[in-house]
Design a protein around this motif. Structure first.
Motif, PDB file in Angstrom:
ATOM      1  N   ASN A 247      21.105 -11.428  17.266  1.00  0.00           N
ATOM      2  CA  ASN A 247      20.002 -12.063  17.988  1.00  0.00           C
ATOM      3  C   ASN A 247      20.619 -12.475  19.399  1.00  0.00           C
TER       4      ASN A 247
ATOM      5  N   ALA B  39      21.107  -9.656  21.838  1.00  0.00           N
ATOM      6  CA  ALA B  39      19.990  -9.084  22.119  1.00  0.00           C
ATOM      7  C   ALA B  39      19.394 -10.039  23.392  1.00  0.00           C
ATOM      8  N   SER B  40      19.413 -11.345  23.133  1.00  0.00           N
ATOM      9  CA  SER B  40      19.096 -12.482  24.000  1.00  0.00           C
ATOM     10  C   SER B  40      19.708 -12.369  25.288  1.00  0.00           C
TER      11      SER B  40
ATOM     12  N   SER C 254      11.006 -13.367  20.690  1.00  0.00           N
ATOM     13  CA  SER C 254      11.649 -11.824  20.423  1.00  0.00           C
ATOM     14  C   SER C 254      12.155 -11.301  21.606  1.00  0.00           C
ATOM     15  N   GLN C 255      13.351 -10.604  21.167  1.00  0.00           N
ATOM     16  CA  GLN C 255      14.020  -9.957  22.331  1.00  0.00           C
ATOM     17  C   GLN C 255      13.070  -8.680  23.069  1.00  0.00           C
TER      18      GLN C 255
ATOM     19  N   LYS D  38      18.423  -9.383  27.219  1.00  0.00           N
ATOM     20  CA  LYS D  38      17.273  -9.606  27.594  1.00  0.00           C
ATOM     21  C   LYS D  38      17.472 -10.708  28.899  1.00  0.00           C
ATOM     22  N   GLU D  39      18.184 -11.629  28.860  1.00  0.00           N
ATOM     23  CA  GLU D  39      18.397 -12.534  30.275  1.00  0.00           C
ATOM     24  C   GLU D  39      19.104 -11.803  31.374  1.00  0.00           C
TER      25      GLU D  39
ATOM     26  N   GLU E 134      15.388 -19.883  21.046  1.00  0.00           N
ATOM     27  CA  GLU E 134      16.258 -18.629  20.389  1.00  0.00           C
ATOM     28  C   GLU E 134      15.418 -17.796  19.665  1.00  0.00           C
TER      29      GLU E 134
END
Length: 703
Positions: free
Chosen positions: A559, A562-563, A67-68, A566-567, A64
């Motif tokens: 976070n 944001a993750s 970085s995004q 991003k996914e 995890e």
């Protein structure tokens, strides 16, 4: 452990950040400051991750920490230099992450990487490589620092005021940690060993004292000795006991010596007693021998003399036993000779009787001699005619034998003619149905070549179509999987967003409550500047600890959000790329199918065979193989028919040769038959008359 240099690439909020701790050597205490989410705690996370592969925050996985904002082709990596003892160590570690494939735009899962080495300086040359696998690096770090990841977090980092937890922990836990840090386990082990040895010796001493007291109270000592021991101190009792033991030992040795002398005397007496017993037995045996001599020798003297006389007579007779045996043999032979003489006498009488009978027969034959002489003369005359008669009979037999042989030869000749005609007819019939083998072989070779040409041209096109279709199916399956993942990740994104908004609202409420708590009447508000705070509405109680926890939760939720974004973004990009690849693969499949069908139609139109309208390589091969098999059967039948014609030709030649032999034999036998018939016709009458006379003469001879 002393940190020297830290490099963070796309780790948490850091894009490319580095910290040179050497610049802070002169400052014993320094502060790391910044806004919430700026990456302050991430520095400690990076150091902990580099060393142990984990983070300082419980529940946060190393994956995890990517970085995004990291591009798909840039890896998350931490490089950490630290000193321990006299060595400078460099550790490089990457977490498990999804990166762009080198052969395409798809993302691939990259496994974690870790390397540990001793270097000469920051960015310098590697002196010794210690470990090159994550598991090996973790083991090596634990040996170098003498700390586990949890102990490192509690003792070295002490993040977020966790030092109070260490101070509040139990003595046993702090003792174990401090022993490991300062290496005092050796002294603890030494103390434990001394305690064990003291306990063992103390136990032995107690056992000895108990045994000594039991021995002093035992019945082994006399009353005088016990009385003497009772007046002695404990230390002196041992000396007195030793003197008692020495005295008794000397007495024991003296008694043992006397016993040895007595044993020797007893052994000597035993030997003398045994000798006396042996002498007494010898006297007893002598008396027994005297008694036996009187009983068996003296009292039987007359009987012994008679037996000696009988033995002398037997010795005299033993010399005559061979003469008696020869006499018996001669008597047996004389008996056999007398029997043979009697049989010869009987045979001689019978021979005399036979001789007398023969003499009488001889006289009778002598009287008939004149009659025999007359008959002998007549027989000689008749013997002259016998050869002529026999020759006539032989010629007649030959004629009788030759006539059926001629008939058989004539029949065989006719049969051979018929067989020859039959074979000739078969040969003609087979020649009419015979197909040219060379022509069939040429057709077969041409058809085989055509088949190979079809397969050689169409197989690559079919393989291309198959591969394109396989790519279409693979990409379609991958696209479906990506869409399914997108749906799941979208739901996860919505949940993460809702969780983030909820935690952010709660943090804002806590911050407002904290500001409200810090307001002072008459002083302006730091937000709106108003000095009148009477209209303030309180919705929640201010709690600094809860606010701090809420801020951490907001950071973690942000976070995660944001993750998740991003996914989802990555999945959307992958779906777009996969869709483009799928469309390209479908176009390639369509082109390959069209080219295959056109080529197949072109080839089948040029061929004389009939094929299916739709291309099927198995059906195409089957049609060719069936036609080739048919030509092979025709060729085999033609070869077989040719072999049969050759065999029939040879058979007809054999029949013709045999027919010529029959004709030659027939002509020879006809000539011989005609000659015999002529001889028979000339002399048959005279021979017949002579034959009659001969028969009459023979009848008279028989009479």
């Amino acid at each position: 452990m002393k940190p020297i240099y830290l490099q963070m690439n796309y780790f948490g909020p850091h894009g490319n950040s580095s910290i040179d701790f050497r610049k802070l050597d002169e400052a014993p205490i320094f502060l790391i400051g910044g806004d919430t989410g700026a990456g302050k705690s991430t520095i400690f996370d990076a150091m902990t991750f580099a060393l142990f592969g984990s983070t300082t925050t419980d529940g946060r996985d190393a994956r995890e920490m990517r970085s995004q904002f990291a591009p798909n082709d840039k890896a998350t990596e931490v490089t950490f230099y630290f000193e321990q003892g006299n060595n400078l160590y460099r550790i490089v570690r990457r977490p498990e992450q999804w990166l762009k494939s080198q052969r395409g735009d798809n993302l691939v899962d990259k496994k974690p990487i870790a390397k540990l080495a001793i270097v000469d300086k920051v960015g310098g040359t590697e002196i010794d490589s210690i470990a090159a696998k994550p598991s090996d690096v973790g083991t090596a770090i634990a040996e170098i620092l003498n700390l586990s990841a949890e102990q490192f977090k509690k003792i070295i980092l002490l993040p977020q005021n966790d030092f109070s937890e260490f101070l509040k922990s139990k003595t046993d836990a702090k003792e174990a940690i401090l022993k490991k840090i300062f290496g005092t386990q050796l002294y603890s082990d030494f103390t434990s060993k001394l305690k064990e040895l003291y306990s063992a010796d103390k136990k032995k001493n107690e056992t000895f004292a108990t045994d000594l007291a039991a021995q002093l109270d035992s019945d082994n000592w006399t009353d005088e000795e016990k009385e003497q021991l009772s007046h002695e101190s404990d230390e002196q009792k041992i000396v007195v006991l030793e003197s008692f033991v020495d005295k008794r030992q000397a007495e024991f040795y003296s008694v043992e010596k006397q016993a040895t002398e007595l044993n020797k005397q007893v052994q000597t007496a035993d030997k003398n007693f045994q000798s006396a017993k042996d002498l007494d037995k010898q006297f007893s045996d002598l008396d027994t021998a005297k008694h036996d001599y009187q009983l068996n020798i003296v009292n039987k003297e007359t009987e012994i003399s008679a037996q000696q006389q009988h033995v002398s007579e037997l010795q005299w007779a033993d010399g005559l036993k061979d003469t008696l045996r020869d006499l018996d043999s001669k008597n047996e032979e004389l008996k056999k000779t007398n029997d043979r003489s009697q049989r010869l006498t009987v045979q001689m009488k019978l021979s005399q009787k036979d001789y007398q009978s023969a003499t009488n027969k001889s006289e009778e034959l002598t009287a008939q001699k004149a009659d025999f002489d007359q008959k002998e003369k007549q027989s000689k005359k008749l013997a002259i005619l016998i050869p002529d008669i026999e020759r006539v009979e032989r010629i007649r037999k030959e004629i009788t034998k030759q006539e059926p042989e001629l008939s058989v030869l004539q029949e065989n000749l006719s049969e051979q003619d018929e067989e020859l005609q039959k074979i000739t007819s078969q040969i003609d019939a087979k020649k009419e149905s015979l197909t040219d083998s060379d022509k069939l072989q040429t057709q077969k070779d041409a058809l085989t070549h055509e088949k190979d040409n079809f397969v050689e041209i169409l197989t690559p096109l079919e393989n291309q179509k198959f591969n394109d279709k396989k790519d279409v199916n693979r990409l379609q399956t991958h696209l479906d999987e990506l869409k399914s993942q997108l749906q799941s990740k979208t739901e996860n994104l919505q949940q993460s967003q809702a969780d983030f908004e909820e935690k952010k609202g709660h943090r804002q409420a806590l911050m407002i409550a904290q500001l409200q708590k810090e307001l002072v009447d008459g002083e302006p508000c730091v937000v709106c500047g108003s000095i009148d705070h009477s209209h303030m509405i309180k919705t929640i109680d201010a709690d600094e600890i809860e606010l701090k926890a809420s801020m951490e939760q907001v950071d973690k939720s942000q976070n995660q959000f944001a993750s998740a974004q991003k996914e989802v973004e990555t999945l959307n990009n992958n779906i777009s790329e996969t869709t483009i690849e799928l469309n390209t693969a479908q176009d390639n499949l369509k082109t390959a199918t069209q080219k295959l069908n056109e080529t197949y139609l072109e080839l089948t139109n040029k061929s004389e065979l009939t094929f299916d309208t739709e291309f099927n390589i198995s059906s195409l091969k089957s049609i060719f193989e069936k036609e080739i098999a048919s030509l092979t059967e025709q060729l085999a039948a033609a070869n077989k028919l040719t072999a049969e014609i050759e065999k029939l030709t040879k058979d007809s030649q054999k029949v013709a040769d045999k027919q010529n032999e029959f004709k030659l034999d027939l002509a020879t036998k006809k000539t011989a038959l005609e000659a015999n018939q002529k001889i028979s016709n000339k002399s048959l009458l005279s021979l017949a008359m002579k034959h009659v006379l001969v028969r009459k003469s023979l009848k008279r001879l028989k009479l």
